[in-house]
Design an enzyme around this catalytic site. Structure first.
Site, PDB file in Angstrom:
ATOM      1  N   ASP A  52     -27.160 -42.835  13.481  1.00 13.81           N
ATOM      2  CA  ASP A  52     -26.665 -42.854  12.106  1.00 13.81           C
ATOM      3  C   ASP A  52     -27.826 -42.657  11.141  1.00 13.81           C
ATOM      4  O   ASP A  52     -28.828 -43.368  11.201  1.00 13.81           O
ATOM      5  CB  ASP A  52     -25.989 -44.200  11.821  1.00 13.81           C
ATOM      6  CG  ASP A  52     -25.468 -44.272  10.397  1.00 13.81           C
ATOM      7  OD1 ASP A  52     -24.380 -43.717  10.131  1.00 13.81           O
ATOM      8  OD2 ASP A  52     -26.153 -44.866   9.535  1.00 13.81           O
ATOM      9  N   TYR A  57     -32.296 -41.421   3.061  1.00 15.41           N
ATOM     10  CA  TYR A  57     -33.328 -42.144   3.810  1.00 15.41           C
ATOM     11  C   TYR A  57     -34.601 -41.296   3.899  1.00 15.41           C
ATOM     12  O   TYR A  57     -34.730 -40.413   4.761  1.00 15.41           O
ATOM     13  CB  TYR A  57     -32.852 -42.491   5.231  1.00 15.41           C
ATOM     14  CG  TYR A  57     -31.607 -43.344   5.310  1.00 15.41           C
ATOM     15  CD1 TYR A  57     -31.201 -44.143   4.248  1.00 15.41           C
ATOM     16  CD2 TYR A  57     -30.832 -43.357   6.471  1.00 15.41           C
ATOM     17  CE1 TYR A  57     -30.046 -44.922   4.334  1.00 15.41           C
ATOM     18  CE2 TYR A  57     -29.687 -44.146   6.565  1.00 15.41           C
ATOM     19  CZ  TYR A  57     -29.301 -44.919   5.489  1.00 15.41           C
ATOM     20  OH  TYR A  57     -28.166 -45.688   5.592  1.00 15.41           O
TER      21      TYR A  57
END
Length: 327
Positions: A52, A57
Site C-alpha cells: 500500500d 508519501y
C-alpha cells in the site's frame, strides 16, 4: 501467509500488507531508498504480496520505491494498492496542511478529488509504479469541494479503461461510503485502528460488516508506539511527525507501556514480539480484514510478516480484549 478477499471482489491480498508511507521518508525524518526497496523485497519473499502506497508519501518517492522493488516480480503475483486525492502541486480543494518535502522545502497539501485531477494522478502513479494497472485505487481523504459522485465517476472510468481493478476509500465514515456506493461498488475502507485508537468500532466497522466491505487497518502499531520500543524519553529524528502527536506525549506513552507489560507474557508464550502479537490481534478483530505494517528495513519487514504464524486461543484473545477494553 494468509490471503483475504476484499469485499465482494476476487482481489485477494495478504493479511499483513506492506505499508509504504515511511518508505517515502516524508513526515518520518527521511528514508534510505535501498533499505526501503530491500524491505519490500524481503516481505514479498515471506508471502507479503500486497503493498500500500500513495503519491503524497514523499511526493512520488514511495511509489517510485515500490515500482523499483517489484521489478522482476510477475505482475499478477503482487497487488498494488495506491491512492489519489492529495495534491502538493495544485492549490485546489480543501487545504490539508503546511508541510516540507524531503528536500526541506515548504509545500502546501490539498485534498482534491475532481475528475480531471484523478485521471491525471492515475497516469502519474502508473508511471512511477512502472505498471499499467492498479489493483486497488483509493481516495486518500474525503474532499468537501467535489461531489462524491463526480469523484467515483472518474474512478469508474479508470476501471472501464483497465487502469484500475477495484475501488476503495480511506478515512470515510459510513455515510460517505453509502453515498459513494450510489455511483460505484466499493470493496474496502482504509482507516486507522489500533489497540489504543478504536473509534471506528462504533459506526464504521458495523457498517462495513453489514455491507460486506473490507477494512484495511492502518497504523495498527500506532506508528510504532505498540511495539514497546518507545519510552517516555524517546528522541525523535528531525522531521518525524510523531513528536507532536498526543499519543507520543510522555503520559500516554507510559499508560500504553503499562498495557503492553500486561500482554507481554502472551507474546513470550508464542516466542513473539509485542509488535507481532499486536498485528495478529488486529486481524482477529471483527470486521478487520487486513493490517498494514510499515518497515524501514528488511529485518523489520520479515518480523511483521511473521505475525501471521501466531495462533491465539479464544482465552488469549479474551484476555487481550479485556485489557484493551480497560485501557
Amino acid at each position: 501467509m494468509q490471503y483475504r478477499k476484499l469485499g465482494n471482489s476476487d482481489l485477494e491480498i495478504s493479511a499483513i500488507t506492506f505499508g509504504a508511507w515511511a518508505a517515502g521518508g516524508w513526515m518520518w525524518g527521511s528514508t534510505d531508498r535501498n533499505d526501503a526497496i530491500e524491505a519490500i523485497k524481503a516481505s514479498y519473499d515471506v508471502g507479503v504480496s500486497s503493498i500500500d502506497t500513495a503519491p503524497i508519501y514523499g511526493q512520488g518517492t514511495s511509489e517510485e520505491i515500490v515500482g523499483e522493488a517489484i521489478k522482476g516480480i510477475s505482475r499478477d503475483k503482487v497487488q498494488i494498492l495506491t491512492k489519489f486525492g492529495m495534491r502538493w502541486d495544485l492549490a485546489k480543494g480543501d487545504f490539508a496542511m503546511h508541510s516540507k518535502n524531503n528536500d526541506g522545502q515548504d509545500i502546501d497539501v490539498y485534498k482534491y478529488a475532481g475528475k480531471e485531477s484523478i485521471i491525471y494522478e492515475c497516469e502519474q502513479s502508473l508511471k512511477r509504479l512502472g505498471t499499467d494497472y492498479i489493483d486497488l485505487y483509493q481516495i486518500h481523504w474525503p474532499n468537501s469541494t467535489t461531489p462524491i459522485d463526480e469523484t467515483f465517476e472518474a474512478v469508474s472510468r479508470l476501471i472501464d479503461q483497465g487502469k484500475v481493478r477495484f475501488a476503495g476509500v480511506c478515512n470515510y465514515n459510513a455515510q460517505q461510503m453509502a453515498e459513494a456506493e450510489k455511483t460505484l461498488n466499493l470493496v474496502s475502507n482504509q482507516i486507522p485502528f489500533s489497540m489504543v485508537n478504536r473509534g471506528i468500532e462504533e459506526e464504521t466497522v458495523p457498517y462495513c460488516i453489514d455491507h460486506n466491505k473490507s477494512i484495511l487497518a492502518y497504523s495498527p502499531l500506532e506508528r510504532g508506539l505498540l511495539t514497546g520500543k518507545i519510552t517516555t524519553d524517546y528522541k525523535f529524528q528531525e522531521g518525524d511527525h510523531r513528536a507532536k502527536l498526543p499519543h507520543f506525549q510522555p503520559e500516554f506513552i507510559e499508560k500504553t507501556n503499562q498495557l503492553l507489560d500486561k500482554i507481554k507474557p502472551i507474546a513470550e508464550n508464542h516466542n513473539a514480539s509485542l509488535g507481532q502479537l499486536v498485528l495478529r490481534w488486529t486481524i482477529e478483530r471483527p470486521g478487520i480484514t487486513i493490517a498494514l505494517a510499515g518497515a524501514r528495513n528488511a529485518e523489520q519487514a520479515v518480523q511483521n510478516a511473521k505475525a501471521i504464524d501466531i495462533s491465539l486461543s479464544k482465552e488469549e484473545l479474551k484476555t487481550i480484549d479485556d485489557l484493551v477494553n480497560a485501557f
